[in-house]
Design a protein around this motif. Structure first.
Motif, PDB file in Angstrom:
ATOM      1  N   HIS A  40      32.679  39.127  35.233  1.00 23.61           N
ATOM      2  CA  HIS A  40      33.886  38.394  34.887  1.00 23.61           C
ATOM      3  C   HIS A  40      33.633  37.476  33.693  1.00 23.61           C
ATOM      4  O   HIS A  40      32.596  36.832  33.615  1.00 23.61           O
ATOM      5  N   ASN A  80      39.757  32.681  42.018  1.00 19.22           N
ATOM      6  CA  ASN A  80      41.118  32.267  41.681  1.00 19.22           C
ATOM      7  C   ASN A  80      42.157  33.257  42.197  1.00 19.22           C
ATOM      8  O   ASN A  80      43.011  33.736  41.451  1.00 19.22           O
ATOM      9  N   ASP A  81      42.057  33.597  43.448  1.00 24.04           N
ATOM     10  CA  ASP A  81      43.002  34.484  44.138  1.00 24.04           C
ATOM     11  C   ASP A  81      42.953  35.943  43.696  1.00 24.04           C
ATOM     12  O   ASP A  81      43.814  36.723  44.072  1.00 24.04           O
ATOM     13  N   HIS A  82      41.989  36.315  42.880  1.00 18.36           N
ATOM     14  CA  HIS A  82      41.853  37.718  42.518  1.00 18.36           C
ATOM     15  C   HIS A  82      40.499  38.239  43.003  1.00 18.36           C
ATOM     16  O   HIS A  82      39.479  37.603  42.761  1.00 18.36           O
ATOM     17  N   ILE A 102      37.321  40.092  42.640  1.00 21.28           N
ATOM     18  CA  ILE A 102      36.607  40.564  41.451  1.00 21.28           C
ATOM     19  C   ILE A 102      35.633  41.677  41.845  1.00 21.28           C
ATOM     20  O   ILE A 102      34.988  41.624  42.877  1.00 21.28           O
ATOM     21  N   VAL A 133      36.368  36.670  45.910  1.00 20.71           N
ATOM     22  CA  VAL A 133      37.675  36.347  45.345  1.00 20.71           C
ATOM     23  C   VAL A 133      37.535  35.143  44.419  1.00 20.71           C
ATOM     24  O   VAL A 133      37.005  34.102  44.803  1.00 20.71           O
TER      25      VAL A 133
END
Lengths: 281, 242
Positions: free
Chosen positions: B70, B62-64, B66, B60
């Motif tokens: 990226h 930044n709260d996403h 992946i 994860v």
């Protein structure tokens, strides 16, 4: 065929090295002299042997006789036509063979299914001695230009195809990963990484292909032609004129070498980044 | 703003290489993944980078979650991996192809920053190992990554070049506050650079310890405190018992 040139590659780091690899350095002249030594000796000896009657003139005419014949053919304007048509055939066949080879090699190199489809049949055809096709091509296309050009392109095809495929398949996975980190699309990876990386082996393929092209043009022209350097060979044989044959052979040597030299220059230009082995450096 | 690994495992041909790694890396932190060879530290880094996507668990950023490569992550490999047909300048701007001219102009400032002024037109074959790795560092920086992953970046260099590049890395960190995850087997390097050292051990590799290095930077490579840390780490890795 895969001979690497060693005079173009010395790095241009320092002035000293630059000077040593420059055209004016004595070492370069020395090299040319050394290269000329043996041919010059042979020609002198040959001329001498002919004049002394050590060899029969109807079998091996003296160099000066060959030269005279060359001048004669040039002045009559005949020779230019022969050279033109032969160069045209090689060039057309080279172009056709290379283009087909590039298309198939790119397909096979990038798409596994294409490899399964095309590679077995290409490998099978490769084991047929290419000259065996000549009678068939003549039967199909007559003795005109198309059969000759097809013939030559078959010869050119294989080295170009094989080298390009192996070039594509041996690209370093580590470099591909660099492309992936920058989110390159598949096509961008091909264009910016795979193709430049396979360029060295592609150029080797082109040079071997061109060499074979010259071989096949002789074969094609021997089989039936009314013009061309190969035709001069047949003409010389039929008219019992060895000097005509030798003029043709010498011209093949010169033009073949010239065309290879052009590709070599191209190679040196395109691959100047390469880290090459330099002898005795 | 953090990079979080949750229950990350990776199996190669039925053999587990890393097992259930949980890790939280704060923004701006320099974290070292330290371990003997074969403990899966590079595997972990490749999973974070997105180059390897066959892991289980989740990563994860930044709260996403992946799942692939990226934009904000840069990678510096063990070898420079420069493209041999491009000169230094073109290698550095490799990741910016098609970007606006001013962006490329800005990127070229990194040439100066990593100490390659005057070397722009050289090809990789003309570079020393240290210079080549500087180019690789610049190439990773031009896309302004928030997170930089480094896979034993200096292990192939001589001791002095290594120290210079470690200092370069710290300067980069001071200027950009880039989050860095550094895989290394060099304890001194980890101690000199990192805020935290994660110790991996075993096969499959698991996290056995998480050590905070509180010393202010720049650190003294020969200080007694760091030597003490080193003794601890060696003990954790059970190197001295053999």
């Amino acid at each position: 065929m895969a001979k690497v040139s060693n005079q173009v590659s010395s790095s241009y780091f320092s002035r000293k090295e630059h000077w040593e690899s420059s055209r004016w350095h004595p070492r370069r002249y020395g090299r040319i002299w050394l290269g000329c030594l043996l041919p010059a000796l042979i020609v002198v000896f040959w001329e001498f042997a002919s004049r002394q009657g050590l060899v029969e003139a109807y079998q091996l005419p003296a160099p000066t006789v060959i030269l005279t014949k060359l001048i004669e053919l040039t002045q009559s304007g005949e020779l230019a036509g022969h050279i033109y048509i032969t160069v045209y055939r090689v060039f057309a066949g080279f172009l056709l063979g290379s283009v087909v080879a590039i298309i198939l090699a790119v397909l096979v190199g990038f798409w596994r299914k294409a490899e399964y489809i095309f590679d077995p049949i290409i490998q099978a055809f490769r084991s047929i001695p290419s000259l065996a096709w000549v009678p068939l091509f003549i039967l199909w296309m007559g003795i005109g230009e198309s059969s000759k050009i097809t013939m030559i392109s078959v010869g050119v095809f294989f080295p170009v195809y094989l080298n390009l495929v192996s070039g594509i398949l041996t690209v370093d996975r580590k470099l591909i990963e660099v492309g992936k980190m920058y989110k390159l699309s598949f096509l961008q990876q091909v264009w910016r990484i795979v193709l430049p990386a396979s360029l060295p082996s592609f150029l080797i393929g082109l040079r071997s292909g061109l060499g074979l092209g010259w071989m096949f043009v002789v074969a094609a022209e021997l089989m039936g032609a009314s013009q061309g350097l190969g035709y001069l060979l047949v003409l010389g044989q039929n008219t019992l004129s060895p000097e005509t044959i030798l003029v043709s052979i010498v011209l093949f040597a010169i033009i073949g070498k010239l065309s290879d030299w052009v590709l070599k220059l191209l190679e040196a230009r395109l691959l100047r980044w390469q880290d090459r082995f330099v002898r005795g450096g | 703003m953090a990079l979080v690994l949750e229950q990350v495992s990776r199996t190669f041909n039925q053999v587990k290489a890393v097992s259930d790694v949980n890790l939280t890396i704060q923004a701006g932190e320099i974290v070292g993944l330290l371990g003997t060879s074969g403990c899966g530290k590079s595997t972990l880094l490749r999973a974070i980078s997105g180059l390897d996507q066959h892991y289980t668990g989740s990563i994860v950023l930044n709260d996403h979650v992946i799942t692939g490569i990226h934009d904000t992550i840069g990678f510096i490999f063990q070898e420079p991996r420069l493209l041999p047909w491009l000169d230094v300048k073109a290698n550095i701007t490799f990741g910016l192809k098609g970007a606006p001219a001013d962006e490329i102009e800005r990127a070229l400032r990194f040439i100066d920053y990593v100490g390659l002024t005057g070397k722009e037109a050289l090809y990789p074959r003309q570079l020393s190992g240290g210079m080549a790795q500087r180019v690789a560092i610049a190439r990773a920086l031009v896309t302004s990554p928030e997170t930089l992953l480094l896979d034993e970046p200096f292990s192939a260099l001589d001791a002095f070049t290594k120290m210079q590049l470690q200092d370069l890395l710290l300067r980069i960190w001071q200027k950009y506050q880039t989050t860095m995850v550094l895989v290394t087997h060099d304890i001194d390097e980890a101690l000199y650079l990192c805020d935290r050292i994660i110790i991996l051990k075993g096969q499959p590799g698991t996290v056995v310890d998480d050590i905070k290095i509180k010393q202010q930077r720049p650190r003294d490579r020969g200080s007694v405190e760091l030597a003490q840390y080193k003794t601890d780490i060696l003990a954790k890795l059970e190197i001295n018992n053999g």
